[in-house]
Write an enzyme that holds these catalytic residues in place. Sequence first.
Site, short mmCIF file in Angstrom:
data_model
loop_
_atom_site.label_atom_id
_atom_site.label_comp_id
_atom_site.label_asym_id
_atom_site.label_seq_id
_atom_site.Cartn_x
_atom_site.Cartn_y
_atom_site.Cartn_z
N GLY A 107 0.53 -1.40 0.02
CA GLY A 107 -0.03 -0.04 -0.56
C GLY A 107 1.15 1.14 -0.17
CG ASN A 147 -5.20 4.25 8.94
OD1 ASN A 147 -5.58 5.58 8.42
ND2 ASN A 147 -4.03 4.20 9.44
CD GLN A 174 -6.98 0.16 7.22
OE1 GLN A 174 -7.85 -0.86 7.56
NE2 GLN A 174 -5.69 -0.91 7.71
CG HIS A 206 0.07 -6.59 5.21
ND1 HIS A 206 -0.24 -6.10 6.85
CD2 HIS A 206 0.27 -5.46 4.72
CE1 HIS A 206 -0.17 -4.84 6.70
NE2 HIS A 206 0.40 -4.10 5.76
CB THR A 239 12.17 -10.32 -11.06
OG1 THR A 239 13.29 -10.18 -11.20
CG2 THR A 239 11.81 -12.18 -10.76
CB CYS A 242 2.56 4.27 11.53
SG CYS A 242 1.87 3.43 10.25
C1 LIG Z 1 -1.75 -0.25 6.44
C2 LIG Z 1 -2.24 0.76 5.32
C3 LIG Z 1 -1.01 1.71 4.70
C4 LIG Z 1 0.30 0.41 3.51
O1 LIG Z 1 0.36 -0.22 3.28
P1 LIG Z 1 1.56 -1.09 3.39
O2 LIG Z 1 0.93 -2.26 2.58
O3 LIG Z 1 1.84 -1.70 4.94
O4 LIG Z 1 2.93 -1.06 2.85
C5 LIG Z 1 -1.21 2.39 3.63
N1 LIG Z 1 -2.52 2.77 3.60
C6 LIG Z 1 -3.81 2.72 4.68
C7 LIG Z 1 -4.59 3.31 5.02
C8 LIG Z 1 -3.30 1.70 5.33
O5 LIG Z 1 -3.78 1.20 6.56
#
Ligand SMILES: *Cc1c(COP(=O)(O)O)cnc(C)c1O
Length: 393
Positions: free
Chosen positions: A72, A152, A180, A202, A238, A326
């Site tokens: 993300g 989030n 999200q 994830h 790749t 974070c």
């Molecule tokens: C978790 C999250 C991200 C970051 O995604 P990653 O795959 O962990 O880099 C970005 N934006 C929101 C709203 C998130 O919840």
Amino acid sequence: MNNMIYLDNAATTKIDHEVYEAMKPYFEEQYGNPSSIYSFAGKSKKALDEARETVASFLGAKPAEIYFTGGGSESDNWALKATAEAYRDKGNHIITSKIEHHAVLHTCEYLERHGFEVTYLNVDEYGMIKLDELEKAIRPDTILISIMFANNEIGTIEPVKEIGSIAREHGVLFHTDAVQAYGHIPINVEELCIDMLSASGHKINGPKGTGILYVRDGIKIGAFIHGGAQERGRRAGTYNTPGIVGFAKATELAAANMGQRMEKETVLRNYLISRVLKEVPYARLNGHTEKRLPNNVNFCFRFIEGESLLILLDQKGICASSGSACTSGSLDPSHVLLAIGLPHEIAHGSLRLTLSGETAKEEIDFVADSIKEIVGRLRSMSPLYEDFVKKDK
Ligand SMILES: *Cc1c(COP(=O)(O)O)cnc(C)c1O
């Protein structure tokens, strides 16, 4: 109850066993590079094509509009930086909101250091952006609106369709960080007038380090990772075949069970909210009551430090969060809670609980009991709370 109770699914999720099984052959057996010519690699290429189709049809997009990324954060960075670069001759103004994920906010700050102007829209007390303020913020030199699909931390779902229509009316591109929302609630990029969309594997029981950026046909953004010709020359490197297969499998499973899971999560979510608001004095629900992700709960408890609450919950085997992962570890209160107008001292006492499709009612009961007990215990040690209650009576 000695099992762990995992209620931090907005931070990350457990990989689904079916996803894991779908990925496995692409590590040991089908390890060929999809870009190679021989037939052995053809099987990996075929898996990649199928994955792209699965994701595209889930979003109502065309396969050629889906780009596989490393997550993300990468998708957000790419959408913002590449749009800024490609549309610089049209203007240097970007509109976003104060409650975005740091992957968007810090990218905007980076762009500000490189000559772009960014408007950070306020939100109301529920975390919703105001459409009239959005419309007023649009200027002739505005090139991009980037507003998240759902928050989030507090789970608020933004009026995406209205934002998309406003953007389109004014000829401005619209990117949404849907990390999200993707796989959790229905999304159709056509109906919602979305031009670019970020999602992550994830957060939907897929593998970490996988994601997508949807880029509508005709948008001329350039590459983010330079190198080989993968992803139609726009994202070199790749192919992460197992990761891509896993992302698509997670999408497929999320799509197949979406209605049922949303209903189950919503029932449990509302049950947890009503128990806590009823049984814990001076508890506050953050975020919108209806326009809310089915699995998100976020409270503030006055006179409590979120960190203390998390540590005591952890001692009972409960995994929760006080803000976004974070910002945990820093003492700054969440930028989202400040943006919805909470004062620092209240924002400090926040607790986010995010359910999964597997969360059970007994777990929720145990969590509600635990919150009630711990908040009571922490407050009983607070002279401030004692004074407050006396005055309030
Ligand atoms: C978790 C999250 C991200 C970051 O995604 P990653 O795959 O962990 O880099 C970005 N934006 C929101 C709203 C998130 O919840």
